[in-house]
Write a protein that holds these residues in place. Structure first.
Motif, PDB file in Angstrom:
ATOM      1  N   TYR A   9     -30.848  10.555  59.578  1.00 24.04           N
ATOM      2  CA  TYR A   9     -32.175  11.055  59.244  1.00 24.04           C
ATOM      3  C   TYR A   9     -32.098  11.693  57.865  1.00 24.04           C
ATOM      4  N   VAL A  10     -32.947  11.226  56.957  1.00 30.60           N
ATOM      5  CA  VAL A  10     -32.883  11.642  55.554  1.00 30.60           C
ATOM      6  C   VAL A  10     -34.290  11.958  55.031  1.00 30.60           C
ATOM      7  N   SER A  11     -34.330  12.675  53.936  1.00 31.91           N
ATOM      8  CA  SER A  11     -35.623  13.029  53.346  1.00 31.91           C
ATOM      9  C   SER A  11     -36.238  11.869  52.573  1.00 31.91           C
ATOM     10  N   ASP A  12     -35.423  10.919  52.126  1.00 33.75           N
ATOM     11  CA  ASP A  12     -35.927   9.809  51.322  1.00 33.75           C
ATOM     12  C   ASP A  12     -35.181   8.527  51.701  1.00 33.75           C
ATOM     13  N   VAL A  13     -35.790   7.703  52.535  1.00 34.37           N
ATOM     14  CA  VAL A  13     -35.152   6.478  53.042  1.00 34.37           C
ATOM     15  C   VAL A  13     -34.825   5.519  51.898  1.00 34.37           C
ATOM     16  N   ALA A  14     -35.738   5.312  50.970  1.00 35.44           N
ATOM     17  CA  ALA A  14     -35.500   4.378  49.861  1.00 35.44           C
ATOM     18  C   ALA A  14     -34.323   4.829  49.002  1.00 35.44           C
ATOM     19  N   LYS A  15     -34.236   6.118  48.752  1.00 37.27           N
ATOM     20  CA  LYS A  15     -33.145   6.672  47.952  1.00 37.27           C
ATOM     21  C   LYS A  15     -31.810   6.500  48.682  1.00 37.27           C
ATOM     22  N   ALA A  16     -31.802   6.711  49.986  1.00 39.25           N
ATOM     23  CA  ALA A  16     -30.582   6.529  50.779  1.00 39.25           C
ATOM     24  C   ALA A  16     -30.137   5.073  50.752  1.00 39.25           C
ATOM     25  N   LEU A  17     -31.075   4.151  50.927  1.00 40.18           N
ATOM     26  CA  LEU A  17     -30.755   2.721  50.869  1.00 40.18           C
ATOM     27  C   LEU A  17     -30.120   2.365  49.535  1.00 40.18           C
ATOM     28  N   ALA A  18     -30.761   2.760  48.452  1.00 37.78           N
ATOM     29  CA  ALA A  18     -30.268   2.434  47.115  1.00 37.78           C
ATOM     30  C   ALA A  18     -28.870   3.014  46.898  1.00 37.78           C
ATOM     31  N   PHE A  19     -28.644   4.246  47.352  1.00 35.61           N
ATOM     32  CA  PHE A  19     -27.331   4.866  47.199  1.00 35.61           C
ATOM     33  C   PHE A  19     -26.261   4.085  47.958  1.00 35.61           C
ATOM     34  N   TYR A  20     -26.485   3.782  49.226  1.00 38.00           N
ATOM     35  CA  TYR A  20     -25.474   3.095  50.027  1.00 38.00           C
ATOM     36  C   TYR A  20     -25.238   1.665  49.536  1.00 38.00           C
ATOM     37  N   GLU A  21     -26.269   1.030  49.010  1.00 45.68           N
ATOM     38  CA  GLU A  21     -26.080  -0.302  48.412  1.00 45.68           C
ATOM     39  C   GLU A  21     -25.179  -0.196  47.183  1.00 45.68           C
ATOM     40  N   SER A  22     -25.459   0.771  46.326  1.00 45.74           N
ATOM     41  CA  SER A  22     -24.698   0.949  45.097  1.00 45.74           C
ATOM     42  C   SER A  22     -23.291   1.479  45.356  1.00 45.74           C
ATOM     43  N   ALA A  23     -23.180   2.484  46.203  1.00 43.05           N
ATOM     44  CA  ALA A  23     -21.893   3.143  46.435  1.00 43.05           C
ATOM     45  C   ALA A  23     -20.922   2.294  47.244  1.00 43.05           C
TER      46      ALA A  23
END
Length: 132
Positions: A9-23
Motif C-alpha cells: 500500500y503506497v501513496s502513489d501507485v504510478a510512482k511505485a510502478l515506475a520505481f520498481y520498473e527502473s530499479a
C-alpha cells in the motif's frame, strides 16, 4: 494453498510502478484505470501496489504506511539475480536508499538490502547455492 501475490500500500501507485520498473527491471502487468491498483510481473506471482485510499475502503481503519524516516517494516521483498552488485547499484541509481551493501554469506549466497521510495526493505541476492 498457493501464494498468489503481494500488495504494498503506497501513496502513489504510478510512482511505485515506475520505481520498481527502473530499479529492478520488472515488467508492468495489469494497471487499473483508476490508478489505485497495479501489478508487476515477477514470475508465477505478482508484486502489486494499491493506494492508501483503496486500503481505507478495503480494510477498516486503513493501514499504517511505510515511511523512509522510520525503521523498515518487519518484512522484506527479495529478488534474486546472478549479479547482486550491479542490481544493487541499479536500485540506488533509481532512487533506493542503501541499507546493506552486497555481502557474501557463510553459506555462499551474496545478499544486499535497499529500501524503496516508501521505506520498504528489498533484498537483492543470488540464488542459494544447492537449491537452484
Amino acid at each position: 494453498m498457493k501464494f498468489a501475490y503481494t500488495i504494498l500500500y503506497v501513496s502513489d501507485v504510478a510512482k511505485a510502478l515506475a520505481f520498481y520498473e527502473s530499479a529492478f527491471g520488472l515488467t508492468r502487468g495489469f494497471v487499473h484505470e483508476s490508478g489505485d491498483y497495479a501489478e508487476l510481473k515477477t514470475g508465477e506471482t505478482t508484486l502489486s501496489f494499491a493506494s492508501l485510499t483503496l486500503a481505507e475502503s478495503n480494510i477498516e481503519g486503513g493501514v499504517s504506511p511505510s515511511e523512509r524516516a522510520h525503521r523498515p517494516p518487519a518484512f522484506e521483498l527479495a529478488f534474486s539475480t546472478d549479479d547482486v552488485a550491479a542490481a544493487y547499484e541499479r536500485a540506488l541509481a533509481a532512487g533506493a536508499s542503501p541499507a546493506t551493501p552486497p555481502t557474501l554469506k557463510p553459506w555462499g549466497q551474496t545478499v544486499s538490502y535497499v529500501r524503496d521510495l516508501y521505506g520498504n526493505l528489498v533484498e537483492i541476492c543470488t540464488p542459494i547455492p544447492g537449491l537452484v
